[in-house]
Write a protein that holds these residues in place. Structure first.
Motif, PDB file in Angstrom:
ATOM      1  N   ILE A  34      -3.469 -43.174  11.382  1.00 42.91           N
ATOM      2  CA  ILE A  34      -3.036 -42.395  10.407  1.00 42.91           C
ATOM      3  C   ILE A  34      -1.815 -41.421  10.530  1.00 42.91           C
ATOM      4  O   ILE A  34      -0.914 -41.453   9.421  1.00 42.91           O
ATOM      5  CB  ILE A  34      -4.264 -41.265  10.170  1.00 42.91           C
ATOM      6  N   LEU A  35      -1.602 -41.038  11.668  1.00 46.89           N
ATOM      7  CA  LEU A  35      -0.320 -40.412  11.915  1.00 46.89           C
ATOM      8  C   LEU A  35       0.981 -41.487  11.684  1.00 46.89           C
ATOM      9  O   LEU A  35       1.976 -40.825  11.132  1.00 46.89           O
ATOM     10  CB  LEU A  35      -0.063 -39.761  13.438  1.00 46.89           C
TER      11      LEU A  35
ATOM     12  N   ASN B 128       0.972 -43.725   9.645  1.00 45.00           N
ATOM     13  CA  ASN B 128       1.353 -44.001   8.356  1.00 45.00           C
ATOM     14  C   ASN B 128       1.742 -42.774   7.551  1.00 45.00           C
ATOM     15  O   ASN B 128       2.418 -42.947   6.491  1.00 45.00           O
ATOM     16  CB  ASN B 128      -0.134 -44.176   7.704  1.00 45.00           C
ATOM     17  N   LEU B 129       1.704 -41.362   8.042  1.00 47.24           N
ATOM     18  CA  LEU B 129       2.183 -40.287   7.720  1.00 47.24           C
ATOM     19  C   LEU B 129       3.621 -40.284   7.817  1.00 47.24           C
ATOM     20  O   LEU B 129       4.156 -39.808   6.846  1.00 47.24           O
ATOM     21  CB  LEU B 129       1.383 -39.209   8.370  1.00 47.24           C
ATOM     22  N   TYR B 130       3.697 -40.906   8.789  1.00 48.09           N
ATOM     23  CA  TYR B 130       5.352 -40.837   9.078  1.00 48.09           C
ATOM     24  C   TYR B 130       5.813 -41.776   8.108  1.00 48.09           C
ATOM     25  O   TYR B 130       6.990 -41.368   7.500  1.00 48.09           O
ATOM     26  CB  TYR B 130       5.592 -41.327  10.452  1.00 48.09           C
TER      27      TYR B 130
ATOM     28  N   VAL C 142       4.894 -42.014   4.982  1.00 44.58           N
ATOM     29  CA  VAL C 142       4.815 -41.165   3.845  1.00 44.58           C
ATOM     30  C   VAL C 142       5.970 -40.304   3.850  1.00 44.58           C
ATOM     31  O   VAL C 142       6.594 -40.256   2.708  1.00 44.58           O
ATOM     32  CB  VAL C 142       3.642 -40.774   3.615  1.00 44.58           C
ATOM     33  N   VAL C 143       6.192 -39.614   4.872  1.00 45.44           N
ATOM     34  CA  VAL C 143       7.565 -38.671   4.834  1.00 45.44           C
ATOM     35  C   VAL C 143       8.692 -39.348   4.739  1.00 45.44           C
ATOM     36  O   VAL C 143       9.390 -38.911   3.918  1.00 45.44           O
ATOM     37  CB  VAL C 143       7.114 -37.723   6.212  1.00 45.44           C
TER      38      VAL C 143
ATOM     39  N   ARG D 167       5.849 -45.372   0.110  1.00 41.44           N
ATOM     40  CA  ARG D 167       4.980 -44.134   0.210  1.00 41.44           C
ATOM     41  C   ARG D 167       3.453 -44.311  -0.217  1.00 41.44           C
ATOM     42  O   ARG D 167       2.355 -44.158   0.210  1.00 41.44           O
ATOM     43  CB  ARG D 167       5.261 -42.882  -0.614  1.00 41.44           C
TER      44      ARG D 167
ATOM     45  N   LEU E 144      -0.119 -44.595   1.712  1.00 43.07           N
ATOM     46  CA  LEU E 144      -1.282 -43.754   1.133  1.00 43.07           C
ATOM     47  C   LEU E 144      -2.222 -44.424   1.004  1.00 43.07           C
ATOM     48  O   LEU E 144      -3.565 -44.104   1.399  1.00 43.07           O
ATOM     49  CB  LEU E 144      -0.801 -43.153  -0.193  1.00 43.07           C
TER      50      LEU E 144
ATOM     51  N   ILE F  65      -3.922 -45.304   4.568  1.00 43.49           N
ATOM     52  CA  ILE F  65      -4.240 -44.156   5.214  1.00 43.49           C
ATOM     53  C   ILE F  65      -5.763 -44.034   4.524  1.00 43.49           C
ATOM     54  O   ILE F  65      -6.746 -43.623   5.244  1.00 43.49           O
ATOM     55  CB  ILE F  65      -3.648 -42.811   4.497  1.00 43.49           C
TER      56      ILE F  65
END
Lengths: 140, 93
Positions: free
Chosen positions: B18-19, B21-23, B25-26, B34, B38, B41
């Motif tokens: 998840i982290l 994927n979060l990278y 997204v940002v 993005r 999501l 995630i």
């Protein structure tokens, strides 16, 4: 050029049936397990929103001839009606009751009057959610 | 005991996914990246809930798994339509 939506529409035809079945399951399950009127109404509204997404407003409005403003009003009226029905029997407002009924297929079933209240909640949630999304998408 | 250790290790690995994927997204250059991150995630969240409900010895969260799948699908479809055509719900004019 007309855009091609074949995959989305065929997936929606299958997925809408599954989502509506799941929402009825959540709605009927709410007395003994997680679920209930609110989440059942929200998942029904999500199925209707999925239909609106893939088929457009006019086609869904031809096939589902429901005025969602009236649906929300009918839901609130049902929820208030179960409350006042307990007043008619001399009990306090919103008193619940239940009874055991022999249904033909299910056998001995416990039917509670909270189910009718939950129906009202579910109808109000469906009407409100779909109405908000439709009135946002009308504006431009 | 060893089963619980394996479950906790699996949860940590899902958290790492998840982290990552979060990278995306940002940092992601386009908005399609993005949206894809999501959606991914959401799938990792479903797996985490499944592992966590095995860890807690309960089946109260199984409805939640199906619900997150449905909501993630509808959200991704809505974002995809918005990116491609500019309107989410179509109307004739």
């Amino acid at each position: 050029m007309k855009p091609n939506d074949v995959i989305l529409r065929s997936v929606t035809r299958v997925a809408a049936v599954i989502i509506l079945t799941f929402s009825i399951y959540l709605f009927m399950n709410g007395h003994h397990h997680p679920g209930g009127g609110f989440i059942g109404g929200l998942s029904t509204a999500s199925a209707i929103v999925l239909l609106y997404l893939s088929f457009g407003i006019e086609k869904v409005r031809e096939n589902i001839r429901t005025d969602f403003k009236k649906l929300a009003a009918i839901g609130v009226l049902i929820a208030i009606g179960t409350g006042t029905a307990s007043v008619l029997f001399g009990k306090p407002f919103l008193t619940q009751t239940f009874g055991h009924v022999d249904l033909p297929i299910f056998g001995d079933t416990e039917l509670a009057s909270a189910l009718i209240f939950d129906t009202g909640v579910a109808l109000a949630v469906i009407g409100t959610a779909v109405n908000i999304i439709l009135s946002i998408s009308e504006d431009r | 005991m060893i089963l619980e250790t394996i479950m906790i290790i699996a949860l940590c690995l899902l958290m790492l996914a998840i982290l990552a994927n979060l990278y995306r997204v940002v940092k992601g250059p386009s908005s399609a990246d993005r949206v894809q991150a999501l959606d991914s995630i959401g799938i990792n969240l479903i797996a985490s809930i499944a592992v966590y409900s095995v860890l807690l010895h309960t089946h109260a969260f199984f409805d939640l798994i199906l619900l997150i799948g449905i909501l993630s699908f509808i959200g991704t479809v809505a974002f995809a339509r918005f990116i491609e055509r500019g309107v989410v719900i179509e109307r004739k004019r």
